[in-house]
Each structure stands twice: as C-alpha cells, then as structure tokens.
Scaffold this motif. Structure first.
Motif, short mmCIF file in Angstrom:
data_model
loop_
_atom_site.label_atom_id
_atom_site.label_comp_id
_atom_site.label_asym_id
_atom_site.label_seq_id
_atom_site.Cartn_x
_atom_site.Cartn_y
_atom_site.Cartn_z
N TRP A 52 0.86 -1.18 0.00
CA TRP A 52 0.00 0.00 0.00
C TRP A 52 0.89 1.23 0.00
N THR A 68 -0.39 2.57 -5.43
CA THR A 68 -1.30 1.42 -5.35
C THR A 68 -2.67 1.81 -5.90
N ARG A 75 -6.55 -1.25 -3.20
CA ARG A 75 -6.77 -0.75 -1.83
C ARG A 75 -8.10 -1.26 -1.28
N THR A 107 4.35 -0.71 3.54
CA THR A 107 3.93 0.65 3.24
C THR A 107 5.00 1.64 3.67
#
Length: 714
Positions: A104, A108, A113, A126
């Motif tokens: 993420w 993305t 998501r 992330t």
C-alpha cells in the motif's frame, strides 16, 4: 536448543528445501531469540546481509504460533521502489505459513486498496506517509483495520532517523499505538551506524526504558569495546581505487573503456551529473541506463529491469539505488567524486561482492581537486572503521505543527487539554508544544469549540486539496514541470530551464536523451517534447539547505593535507593531484590549531582556515559577527574575516566571546522553504532552522584550539 528450533518447522522446511539454504546467516540466527521473545531490536548487517529474512522469519513464526489475526505486522520502508522490490520475497515467506502480504503506497491502485480493506493481509508493506494517510482517511476504519497489529519492522531505519522523516515516523507510530491500544514491538533494520544503541533507543520512542531491547550485530560483536560497550565498524575487505580524471567527459571515457563486458553501477551526487554522464556514455556506445528521483516511475522501472537482465552495461544513479533495491548481480561500483558520508559509501560498496568468488570493490573518479580531497578524507575515516552517528535533527517544531493538525483530522476533534496525549509523552510532541497549538488556533489552522480542537479554515485552504494530501506529505519538493513525449511521461524538470532567456530552440536533457520543447502548458505545469540529437541541458534546484560536509570528514581532509594517506590504491594521476593540493594548502593547515591567512591571490582576503565544516563555520561566523564579514557565503573550510583585522583586534574579539556561541541568522526565504513553517510563530520557525544550521559542539572544539596568523605582516 538452536535458534532454528525456535522457528516454525514448516518455515524451516522451506528455508532448506525451497531456498536451498544449508543454514541461517549469523544475523538471522542471532535475531531469532530476541524477536521471538517480543523484544524491540535493531538488526545491523552490511548490505545483502539478510536483514529482511532476519526480521521476517521469527515474526512469521510468532504470528503462526500465537495465531495472530488480521494485519499483525507492518513493514515500513523509506522508498516505494524498495517496497515494490520486497513484496515478492515477503509474500513468498508469508505464504509458506498460509499467510498473506500486500503493498500500500501512493502508486497502489484504488481497486487494490479496496481489496486490502476488505480482506486484511497479515503483513502490510507501506511508507510512513501512506500509513498516516490511512489514519486520516474517511475511507479507512483505522481502529478496525489495525486492531490486530503486533509488530512494526522499519527497514533502512538509519535513512529515517537522520532527518525529519524520522520524527514523522515516530509520531505516526505513537498515534498508531494509541489506536491499537497496546505496545507494538519495533524492529529496525540498518547497515552499520556509529551509534547503534542510541538509534535503538530512538526507535523505541515512548517505550524507551520500559520495554526490553537488543542490538543484534554479530558481525560487529567482536569489535565491541570492553570498557564502553560501544560498537565500531570493522573495515570490510575490498578493492578500493581512487583516480583523478579532471572532468565528466574524461570520467565517461574511463568508464567506457574499463571493465568492458561487466555490469557497472555508477553513483553521482546530483541528478544533473547523472544526466550528463549518462548522455556522454551513450555517445561512446555504452549500453546505459539512468535512475534518479525526477525520472518517471515507468522510466526508472524500465531502466532497472533492463539493467538487471543485461550484462555489458552501466546504470548511472543518484542515491536512489543506494538502498536495498535489487538490480541483479553487480561486477563494479564507480563513484564520481565522493558520497556525503562513510555510511553511504558502505551502502554503495556493499552492492558488489555478493557472488561467491568475488570481492567488494569501488573505483572513485574525482572530477576536480575538491572531489579528490573529499574522497581521500572519507576513505581515511572509513579505513579507521569510523561511521557517522545517526542523530535526529533538533527541534522538529514544524513536524509538531503538522502532527497536531493530522491528529485532529484523524480523530475529527481532540480535547484542547488532551491533545498532547496523542503521542504517549514522546519528546517534542508533549505539553511543551503548547505555544505551537496556541498559534495554530490564533491563525485559524485549528478551530476551538466547547473544549475541542478541530481542523480550521486556514488548514483547509492550505492543505485540504485532494483529501489533505499536502498535510500527509511532510517534505517539500521544489515545483517541477512534467515532461511528456505524446502521452508518455519521461520525468520532471526545473521550471527555470523553461523560462531562462535563450537563443534558438529550447532543449532539455532528461533520461539521458536530448529533447526539444514543442509546447509548454503553464497552467498544468507540463511541457511536451520531441527527441533531437544534441544540445539538451539538465538542471534541478536543490530541495533543501546544503549543510556541507561534517566536522569529522573535513578534519580528515586536513589530516590528508598534512600527510596522512588512506590504505587504498591511488593512481599516478591521483597521487599527482594530491601532491599539488598538499603544496597549495601547505600554509593553510597546521597540526597544532587553525590559521588566519592573508590570501596572496587577487582577492587579498583574510581567511580563518578552521577546517570545521559548513555548520560549525556558520556558528563561528555568527559568534564573531563584529569580526567576520557579514553576509558571506559559508563553506566547509574557512570563514572570511574583516580585511583590516589585526592580531590585537582578534585577541580582543576572542576574549569577548569566551564560551558564548551564537546561532546564525536565517534568511526569510529559508523559512518559507520549511514545510509547515508558516504554521509556526515566526520566531520559532527561525529558531528551528538556525539550530539545525549550526554545529555548536564542533565550533566549540575549534575555539579550544590555538590560532596563528600568517601572511599578514607580523
């Protein structure tokens, strides 16, 4: 019981049979017990030392045995490209235990998501900025999504800790910990640093002193000082050569003729140099690829993928390829001039020597005398096993302002007397930040009503665009124009190249190719181009405030000028240039202290040769404001003094200073360049920058040294 016995048997099966490993590497073995026991830890190893596996194997085993559910592990990285590179590996390791991993970040897709929110992965990779965006997003139920979180891995933690991204990371983790309602195990991964114990304490944040913690560094344990317990870096073996080539064109000639048939990674210290060297190599028929932050994502990916698959080729890069992004097996690393730190050099040389039977290597190509001296000084410090300590920048008041706004956005409203609890008492984010909150209310960044703080109209106006993206993007980048060929984005260029007066067609150098500008869309900050044969120009303005080399590196240069030699191979050209430099600086260096010299060139300037670094010189110039020339452009080596200064004047000025050191004045433009600086009271914004632009400790060390006058008629 061995460390391997602490891992889940199914995982061990795949380590042996799928990866084909006969055993764990030293770091991986040493990390099993502390991580399995829930300790916070800092895992240290050279580049390609297996740090990712050292963190993942015990955490995945613990996840499986304790039956953690939902997203229980966060894996944070400073670069999206590094996350992209890590996902296949981490996802594979997780799948061996029936678990999942997902990515993420800003690139993305929205559909991905939505799938992540609907079906939480066990491991989420992330960036801190994307993590904060999740916390403030109306589309993410962060309390539910992160309810199962147990551990956080911070890769390349040293890359965070040394600047404001580190403060931002710590603050976001504290907010996340309050959302989860339990302490989070924190695991940092890093190459060798000069202060590992302090770095681990920093990473623990509010948990420092209350949670068990351990530095895991088996390759350094043998060098732990028996008295102090400090770790020092052992010097890795390698083939280090330093050459003086005198120009970028000559550097391209050397690179194109040496080591043909091999894969070479060349590091430059600016995007402009990357572009110019890449173009020069292609003109010499070298299969060349480029990587830097102003190239489009697709352009960088194509270059990195092609480079990974090719053999006889060169990739020219800024520090974007310094971190652990895999570009395949390298044969050679080439460094143009010198990197900014020993730590960077260790990362870069660590890209080589990964195949059995090969050794680490680096060829330095100095473009001028300054580049040569910087390289020699750095290599002298490296040969001693010294690595820079990673120190968080002081007084992050602008980050405090950003975090208060982000917390109010996350919670919808925060108690006006309870806001400081959001960071669990973490240093600068506590009640001492009350003047900042008061200013945010006064200026309309926050509204206050019935004992609650809310996002105010000024924050909406400044940061509300695209769901407060400007609030969660902590770092300011200079405005750039997107460069397109048709619909294909090539990268971004500095707007000054599109506005400066020229004769003839306007041409750019980008992605190592020449382009002619055909149309500029000023409103949307885009320009359209077509390829041409030659004549392109590359330029980017700096995003920050250059602080020059450190005190220790500049003092190492002084040692070299006084006769010290690093144990590396200097070519005849390098030896000749170094000899000339030693002769030139003979009357500007002294082993017993500093010198004040009347220059014998056209300027006739009076210079105090401190050899102290830019930040220390900034403090010294401010301290001697009646003696130093006002408004001078400071450098690493000297401070300009009044031309009429006499030795008697100097003694009086020195006596008046005693031990008082002043902070430098800050230009108004510099304050405006500090993101969220406008959200601070002006005096606090100026104090933040002046504190960061001065090295008071090193300046004090210079004041303790004797000063000699030369060439001034005495």
């Amino acid at each position: 019981m061995s460390a391997v016995d602490e891992l889940e048997p199914a995982l061990v099966h795949h380590i042996v049979n799928t990866l084909g490993w006969k055993g764990l590497r030293p770091l991986q073995e040493a990390a099993v017990v502390p991580l399995s026991g829930g300790k916070d830890a800092l895992l240290l190893a050279p580049t390609a030392g297996g740090k990712t596996e050292a963190a993942c194997f015990p955490l995945l085993s613990r996840m499986h045995r304790a039956r953690w559910s939902g997203t229980s592990v966060l894996y944070l990285c400073p670069l999206k490209a590094l996350l992209n590179n890590l996902l296949p590996r981490v996802g594979t390791y997780a799948s061996w235990l029936g678990r999942s991993a997902a990515l993420w970040h800003g690139d993305t897709a929205s559909g991905t998501r939505k799938r992540i929110l609907a079906d939480r992965p066990d491991v989420l990779l992330t960036t801190p900025e994307s993590l904060e965006a999740m916390l403030v997003s109306v589309n993410v139920d962060h309390a539910s999504f992160f309810s199962g979180l147990r551990a956080v891995v911070v890769d390349e933690v040293h890359a965070f800790a040394g600047d404001d991204r580190g403060w931002h990371l710590l603050a976001v983790l504290e907010r996340l910990q309050r959302v989860v309602g339990r302490p989070l195990q924190r695991v940092g991964l890093s190459a060798t640093v000069g202060n590992p114990d302090e770095l681990l304490t920093w990473l623990q944040g509010s948990g420092a002193g209350s949670r068990p913690a351990q530095v895991v560094a088996p390759h350094l344990d043998a060098t732990r000082d028996a008295v102090s317990g400090a770790l020092s870096a052992s010097v890795p073996p390698g083939d280090i050569q330093l050459d003086y080539v005198g120009s970028l064109e000559n550097a391209a000639t050397v690179i194109s003729t040496l080591h043909r048939g091999e894969k070479r990674l060349v590091f430059c210290e600016s995007r402009r140099l990357v572009e110019e060297l890449g173009s020069a190599l292609r003109a010499r028929g070298v299969n060349t690829f480029l990587s830097h932050a102003s190239l489009s994502l697709d352009e960088r990916r194509r270059a990195e993928a092609a480079f990974a698959e090719a053999r006889d080729c060169v990739i020219v890069s800024t520090s974007t390829l310094e971190l652990g992004i895999d570009v395949g097996d390298l044969d050679r690393v080439v460094q143009i001039d010198a990197p900014a730190s020993v730590a960077s050099f260790l990362q870069r040389i660590g890209r080589t020597g990964r195949r059995p039977g090969t050794s680490r290597n680096c060829l330095f190509l100095a473009l001028d005398r300054a580049g040569l001296l910087s390289a020699v000084g750095l290599l002298l410090q490296w040969s001693r096993g010294w690595v820079e300590p990673v120190v968080a920048p002081p007084e992050p008041r602008h980050i405090v302002a950003q975090q208060v706004l982000a917390l109010c956005l996350q919670e919808g409203g925060v108690g006006s007397n309870l806001w400081h609890e959001g960071w669990n008492g973490l240093g600068p984010f506590g009640s001492s930040a009350q003047p900042i909150v008061k200013h945010l209310v006064t200026e309309g960044y926050l509204d206050q009503d019935e004992g609650l703080l809310f996002i105010g109209p000024e924050a909406e106006r400044r940061f509300g665009h695209r769901h407060f993206m400007n609030l969660t993007a902590v770092f300011t980048a200079p405005p750039q124009f997107t460069v397109l060929q048709g619909r294909t984005e090539i990268g971004r260029t500095d707007p000054s190249l599109l506005t400066e007066h020229i004769t003839g067609p306007r041409r750019l150098l980008l992605a190592g190719r020449n382009w002619q500008v055909t149309y500029i869309d000023w409103n949307r900050k885009r320009c359209f181009v077509e390829p041409v044969e030659e004549g392109g120009k590359a330029k980017w303005s700096g995003a920050g405030f250059g602080q020059g080399a450190s005190f220790r590196l500049v003092r190492a240069v002084r040692e070299v000028l006084l006769g010290a030699d690093p144990p590396v191979n200097l070519t005849r050209r390098a030896q000749g240039c170094l000899g000339e430099a030693r002769e030139y600086f003979m009357k500007r260096v002294h082993p017993g202290g500093t010198l004040i010299v009347r220059e014998r060139d056209r300027s006739g300037q009076l210079r105090w040769w401190t050899w102290a670094g830019h930040r220390a010189n900034a403090a010294l110039a401010a301290t001697f404001d009646g003696v130093a020339v006002p408004g001078q452009r400071l450098n690493d080596h000297w401070v300009r003094l009044r031309d009429d200064l006499t030795p008697a004047d100097w003694r009086l000025a020195r006596k008046a200073v005693t031990d008082r050191l002043a902070l430098p004045d800050i230009d108004e433009k510099a304050v405006k360049g500090l993101k969220f600086g406008d959200a601070l009271p002006p005096r606090l914004a100026e104090a933040t920058l002046s504190t960061r632009l001065a090295d008071l400790e090193s300046a004090a060390a210079v004041l303790d040294e004797s000063v000699r006058f030369t060439g001034v008629g005495i």
